[in-house]
Scaffold this motif. Structure first.
Motif, PDB file in Angstrom:
ATOM      1  N   PHE A  95       0.831  -1.198   0.000  1.00 47.63           N
ATOM      2  CA  PHE A  95       0.000   0.000   0.000  1.00 47.63           C
ATOM      3  C   PHE A  95       0.869   1.253   0.000  1.00 47.63           C
ATOM      4  N   VAL A  96       0.320   2.290  -0.644  1.00 46.09           N
ATOM      5  CA  VAL A  96       0.975   3.593  -0.676  1.00 46.09           C
ATOM      6  C   VAL A  96      -0.057   4.635  -0.232  1.00 46.09           C
ATOM      7  N   PRO A  97       0.238   5.427   0.814  1.00 46.08           N
ATOM      8  CA  PRO A  97      -0.684   6.491   1.212  1.00 46.08           C
ATOM      9  C   PRO A  97      -0.624   7.653   0.224  1.00 46.08           C
ATOM     10  N   VAL A  98      -1.784   8.173  -0.133  1.00 41.75           N
ATOM     11  CA  VAL A  98      -1.839   9.222  -1.150  1.00 41.75           C
ATOM     12  C   VAL A  98      -2.718  10.377  -0.650  1.00 41.75           C
ATOM     13  N   HIS A  99      -2.731  11.436  -1.471  1.00 47.23           N
ATOM     14  CA  HIS A  99      -3.525  12.645  -1.198  1.00 47.23           C
ATOM     15  C   HIS A  99      -3.016  13.330   0.075  1.00 47.23           C
ATOM     16  N   VAL A 100      -3.915  13.626   1.004  1.00 48.51           N
ATOM     17  CA  VAL A 100      -3.522  14.304   2.242  1.00 48.51           C
ATOM     18  C   VAL A 100      -3.791  13.368   3.422  1.00 48.51           C
ATOM     19  N   PRO A 101      -3.064  13.532   4.538  1.00 49.22           N
ATOM     20  CA  PRO A 101      -3.222  12.584   5.646  1.00 49.22           C
ATOM     21  C   PRO A 101      -4.640  12.513   6.198  1.00 49.22           C
ATOM     22  N   SER A 102      -5.377  13.649   6.184  1.00 54.42           N
ATOM     23  CA  SER A 102      -6.717  13.647   6.769  1.00 54.42           C
ATOM     24  C   SER A 102      -7.686  12.753   6.009  1.00 54.42           C
ATOM     25  N   ARG A 103      -7.414  12.466   4.741  1.00 56.62           N
ATOM     26  CA  ARG A 103      -8.317  11.627   3.955  1.00 56.62           C
ATOM     27  C   ARG A 103      -8.079  10.140   4.173  1.00 56.62           C
ATOM     28  N   LYS A 104      -6.927   9.794   4.754  1.00 59.25           N
ATOM     29  CA  LYS A 104      -6.598   8.384   4.995  1.00 59.25           C
ATOM     30  C   LYS A 104      -6.794   7.562   3.719  1.00 59.25           C
ATOM     31  N   ALA A 105      -6.299   8.107   2.634  1.00 56.09           N
ATOM     32  CA  ALA A 105      -6.459   7.464   1.330  1.00 56.09           C
ATOM     33  C   ALA A 105      -5.254   6.588   1.029  1.00 56.09           C
ATOM     34  N   TYR A 106      -5.520   5.429   0.406  1.00 61.12           N
ATOM     35  CA  TYR A 106      -4.468   4.486   0.036  1.00 61.12           C
ATOM     36  C   TYR A 106      -4.781   3.929  -1.348  1.00 61.12           C
ATOM     37  N   ILE A 107      -3.719   3.565  -2.032  1.00 62.49           N
ATOM     38  CA  ILE A 107      -3.831   2.684  -3.189  1.00 62.49           C
ATOM     39  C   ILE A 107      -2.915   1.506  -2.922  1.00 62.49           C
ATOM     40  N   GLY A 108      -3.288   0.349  -3.469  1.00 63.29           N
ATOM     41  CA  GLY A 108      -2.479  -0.827  -3.191  1.00 63.29           C
ATOM     42  C   GLY A 108      -2.667  -1.894  -4.243  1.00 63.29           C
ATOM     43  N   ILE A 109      -1.806  -2.905  -4.148  1.00 62.37           N
ATOM     44  CA  ILE A 109      -1.834  -4.002  -5.102  1.00 62.37           C
ATOM     45  C   ILE A 109      -1.330  -5.257  -4.414  1.00 62.37           C
ATOM     46  N   GLN A 110      -1.823  -6.402  -4.895  1.00 65.63           N
ATOM     47  CA  GLN A 110      -1.394  -7.690  -4.357  1.00 65.63           C
ATOM     48  C   GLN A 110      -1.351  -8.707  -5.477  1.00 65.63           C
ATOM     49  N   ASN A 111      -0.216  -9.346  -5.616  1.00 61.25           N
ATOM     50  CA  ASN A 111      -0.044 -10.422  -6.585  1.00 61.25           C
ATOM     51  C   ASN A 111      -0.568 -11.705  -5.974  1.00 61.25           C
TER      52      ASN A 111
END
Length: 951
Positions: free
Chosen positions: A154-170
């Motif tokens: 996972f990689v945290p994105v946007h701003v910390p207050s949004r607690k947004a993540y994108i991620g990937i799993q093989n």
């Protein structure tokens, strides 16, 4: 030749140039910075995989939560520093999602167990640039694929207050799972506030957008967790405001919600404690079920929380439980610390008056720092001590079985109450204590001079030497006041009788002191004086009598007694079958005066006097002469025909040697020896009693025949009372404070020990341990003289910390007991969690990881306990400021959930599916192809989505 040689040299140069070109070519297959970054990630992941969880735990893994740990590694790419963290658990079995456990945010959002998080080392800790985030996630995915690792990243994105993540799993060679999470902080669409709208949002991720979702059926797995929070007591109970005075509470109107939570607790007389349990959080969990339409979701929103499969309760604990700073401490423990400081300062003066005297050179410094309450407060305290509580209650049940080992005063005694009042008087400084002590002694003297009973002190009974010396003195003074009052009443009665009748003729043989006799308190001589002739004794006690007529003349010498000598006075009854030696009469036991009361210091003085003389026996007899003479006089009055040997047989049977004992070798009991059947008794005095000039015989010869009611009192109440008052007025400050410290600890603990906390055995154990600790720490105060700053004072200061911890736990126990009267199992379980969590942390510094943890223990609620728990969520009133328009369903007594968490999931069988033409055997089962986690209230919403795709 020249040209040919030149041509050869040119050829050699060209060959060398060609060789140089071959050796120094540019290899474009070398790794770029991005590839080296991938290689670094791969190396770190391989190392973590090789170590495994057990070895990582031994190295540098840090605990994140229960059964969740992490290790991290720093990486660099394109002049930026990144931190990659690997989260793992020691136990990987079981379901991924367990509402009852404490899960990491990403575990809860995406249903993963172990995972990687890579983020920049910046102030925000998130990737603000979308291309950078995609490139970073691709690098991690490639590295994990190279080392055949199935960890999600996972990689945290946007701003910390949004607690947004994108991620990937093989997920192997065929499938890949992608993750995405985001947060809406305000203006949540009305549709997404309801279960029906959330359901349609999830269905839209895999169904055609042109379909009417309400008309089609989709099998969606659904589970929900609702969190409710009870009203804080500050809002629910108006009386919890510490600024509300008693007069305001006593005003007319409804006082149901205007009382303190601890009004019925024993400490409420001295202070009001903050409720350690501010409220409760209730989690209602609906286990997984299959929903096929949005209409079903709309119906679920109307369900009561009582229909949920599981309830989990968690108390909201006050932060003051672990905060030991002086400004936040309130209770007996904080005041005991101040009393200890007063003890440390008490060595600066010889008398208590010196701390308040204007002539004392050091009093100016004390006046500037130590404040004395106004006279009205002093009057109120004295009124409560001497006028409001003048009875002596039975406090045996209040005191712990080991409390007597602490040399203090009992809880409901006058001195104990004085010490408790002193704790809260003028912030318990030495000047305030000196003032209240001086006024206290003045009030005691007034009681003495006016013959008024001393409140909260018994007027009978022996002096309890296990208490402190001041309590012994006050007890003895109370007895002296009572005897002094009886003397005054007898004197007034005597004067009144002389005014109305002629004085009675005194009997011959009474000494001149007999006119000032008194009846000893505790002895009832009225109506018990036997003035009948001695010859009629047997007819009065027929059960023990033998007819004199049937007695043979040779068995007894005839005695010609004068009628005046046969008057028996002060008899308490026949002393068994024992007979007098010189007269065929039963021996009578006389009423005797009580032994003179003595306090601990009087016993020590007598012991030192005995040790100063060589012959301890004769000196001891000399000290006991008054008591012995009194007993002999009473015995003579009860047995007019008795001799010295008779008195020895009754008073000291061990000093009478019976002839039957020597012949048979066995001793008879005093009740059988000398019976009428064996009259006259045969025997002799012991060697020490038969010695020439024996002191006992001399006292016997000088003692007149007087009953105890006509004797001069052994103890002079006037003399003893003045001696006690002199001691109280001249006691050394440090001696007073030492006794006050012991008494205050004992009285405070005994007050707390009256608290009702149900069947919490752990609390009872803590109280027992507290008494043992107090006994050990306070013992030096009663054994050795103290000096300022000694180790004993430091030990007692540490004892104050232990006392504070137990006091806080007791408040928790009392609060739980009151809230769970009908569900004792819950109170016991929660209190056990509190003991294990708080006691090791109480009084510790706020540094360290452990100090940052909050109490997060939860307890399952059983079916029969749900009604008790739901009643804690009182319906909100219309005038409460926090009330707003209810937007969510599933209300509990009018409360909407403060948090609603839902997990939607869709599962498909991979075999024969369009995802792949030929599926490996390992995937011949259902796979969670779509999963959506939602968390929010009416004001915000967080959504996390994971989708499995075929790459």
């Amino acid at each position: 030749m020249a040209s040919s040689s030149r041509m050869e040299s040119d050829g050699d140069d060209e060959a060398e140039a060609e060789e140089e070109e071959v050796e120094h070519f540019d290899d474009f297959t070398l790794a770029s910075s991005w590839e080296r970054f991938i290689s670094d990630i791969e190396a770190v992941c391989r190392q973590w995989m090789a170590d495994g969880p057990k070895n990582l735990l031994k190295k540098d893994a840090r605990e994140v939560s229960e059964d969740l740990y992490k290790v991290k590694s720093e990486l660099k790419f394109s002049a930026k520093n990144y931190c990659m963290e690997y989260y793992f658990g020691n136990k990987n079995e079981g379901k991924v999602i367990d509402w009852n456990s404490t899960l990491h945010d990403l575990q809860l959002c995406f249903g993963v167990k172990e995972f990687l998080v890579i983020a920049p080392q910046s102030a925000s800790g998130v990737v603000l640039d979308a291309p950078e985030a995609s490139k970073l996630l691709s690098a991690v995915a490639i590295a994990l694929s190279n080392c055949s690792c199935l960890w999600p990243a996972f990689v945290p994105v946007h701003v910390p207050s949004r607690k947004a993540y994108i991620g990937i799993q093989n997920m192997g060679t065929v499938f890949t799972r992608r993750f995405e999470a985001d947060h809406i902080g305000s203006q949540v669409p009305v549709k997404l506030m309801h279960l029906e709208g959330l359901y349609e949002l999830f269905v839209s991720k895999f169904a055609y957008s042109t379909l009417d979702f309400s008309m089609h059926l989709f099998k969606v797995h659904f589970t929900m967790k609702l969190t409710y929070r009870s009203l804080p007591h500050d809002d629910d109970v108006q009386g919890d405001d510490p600024n509300v005075t008693e007069s305001e509470i006593d005003l007319g109107g409804d006082t149901h919600n205007r009382t303190q939570w601890d009004d019925d607790c024993p400490w409420s007389e001295w202070y009001s404690a903050e409720d350690p349990i501010k409220g409760f959080e209730l989690v209602a969990i609906w286990s997984e079920k299959v929903v096929e339409s949005s209409l079903e979701m709309a119906e679920l929103e109307n369900y009561s929380p009582h229909e949920a499969q599981n309830w989990i309760l968690s108390p909201d604990m006050s932060s003051s439980l672990t905060d030991s700073s002086k400004g936040n401490r309130i209770g007996f423990a904080s005041q005991l610390c101040l009393l200890l400081e007063a003890l440390n300062m008490s060595f600066e003066a010889q008398f208590m008056e010196d701390f308040v005297s204007v002539e004392n050179p050091g009093s100016d410094n004390l006046k500037s720092s130590l404040v004395i309450p106004p006279p009205t407060v002093i009057d109120r305290v004295l009124k409560e001590l001497f006028h409001d509580g003048a009875r002596f209650p039975d406090v045996a049940a209040a005191e712990n079985k080991t409390a007597r080992a602490i040399k203090g005063a009992p809880l409901e005694s006058l001195f104990a109450q004085f010490c408790l009042h002193s704790l809260w008087f003028g912030n318990c400084n030495i000047r305030a204590i000196a003032v209240i002590w001086i006024e206290f002694v003045r009030e005691v003297r007034w009681c003495w001079e006016e013959s008024q009973p001393l409140p909260l002190m018994p007027t009978t009974g022996p002096i309890d030497l296990s208490t402190c010396l001041i309590n012994q003195k006050l007890h003895m003074l109370a007895i002296c006041i009572e005897r002094k009052r009886q003397l005054n009443e007898d004197f007034q009665d005597c004067i009144g009788s002389q005014d109305h009748s002629s004085p009675q003729i005194e009997e011959d043989g009474l000494d001149e002191d007999s006119s000032s006799i008194m009846q000893t308190p505790g002895e009832n001589f009225d109506g018990k004086r036997d003035s009948s002739p001695a010859t009629s004794d047997d007819s009065q006690h027929s059960e023990n009598s033998v007819s004199i007529v049937s007695t043979k003349s040779e068995d007894a010498e005839p005695t010609n007694l004068k009628p005046s000598d046969c008057i028996r006075r002060g008899s308490a009854g026949v002393a068994g079958p024992m007979m007098l030696l010189k007269s065929y009469q039963s021996m009578h036991a006389p009423f005797t005066q009580e032994a003179p009361l003595m306090t601990e210091d009087m016993h020590e003085e007598r012991l030192h006097a005995v040790e100063a003389f060589g012959d301890s026996y004769n000196f001891s007899a000399q000290l006991e002469k008054e008591i012995l003479a009194s007993d002999m006089s009473a015995f003579k009055a009860a047995n007019p025909d008795s001799v010295f040997e008779d008195f020895i047989r009754w008073h000291s049977p061990g000093d009478w040697e019976s002839d039957d004992t020597k012949e048979t070798g066995s001793s008879k009991s005093p009740a059988i020896e000398g019976s009428k059947a064996d009259w006259p008794p045969q025997g002799r005095l012991s060697k020490r009693m038969s010695e020439h000039g024996n002191l006992w015989r001399k006292i016997w010869n000088d003692a007149p025949a007087l009953p105890a009611s006509e004797q001069k009192p052994v103890m002079d109440p006037n003399r003893e009372g003045e001696k006690i008052l002199h001691y109280l007025e001249t006691v050394r400050p440090h001696q007073l404070l030492e006794q006050m410290v012991c008494t205050a600890f004992r009285a405070s603990a005994s007050t707390l020990n009256q608290t009702s906390y149900g069947g919490l055995k752990q609390m009872a154990t803590k109280m027992d341990q507290l008494y043992i600790t107090m006994t050990s720490a306070l013992r030096p105060l009663q054994a050795n003289p103290l000096s300022p700053g000694s180790e004993t004072i430091e030990d007692i200061r540490r004892l104050c910390g232990v006392f504070e911890h137990v006091e806080k736990l007791l408040a928790i126990a009392a609060s739980l007991h009151r809230k769970f009267l009908q569900a004792p199992r819950l109170s016991e379980a929660i209190f056990s969690d509190c003991c294990s969590f708080y006691f090791p942390r109480m009084g510790t510094s706020s540094s360290g990881d452990n100090a940052q943890k909050e109490f997060d223990k939860k307890q399952p609620v059983r079916a029969h306990e749900r009604l008790v728990v739901s009643n804690m969520f009182t319906p909100p009133t219309a005038n409460q400021s926090w009330r707003k328009v209810l937007s969510l369903g599933n209300l509990l007594n009018g409360h909407e959930p403060i948090l609603r968490e839902i997990i939607f999931s869709k599962r498909d069988k991979i075999s024969g599916n369009h995802y792949a033409a030929r599926t490996p055997t390992i995937y011949q089962e259902e796979v969670e192809t779509y999963r959506m986690y939602t968390c929010g209230t009416s004001n915000d919403l967080r959504v996390a989505l994971s989708v499995v795709s075929c790459d």
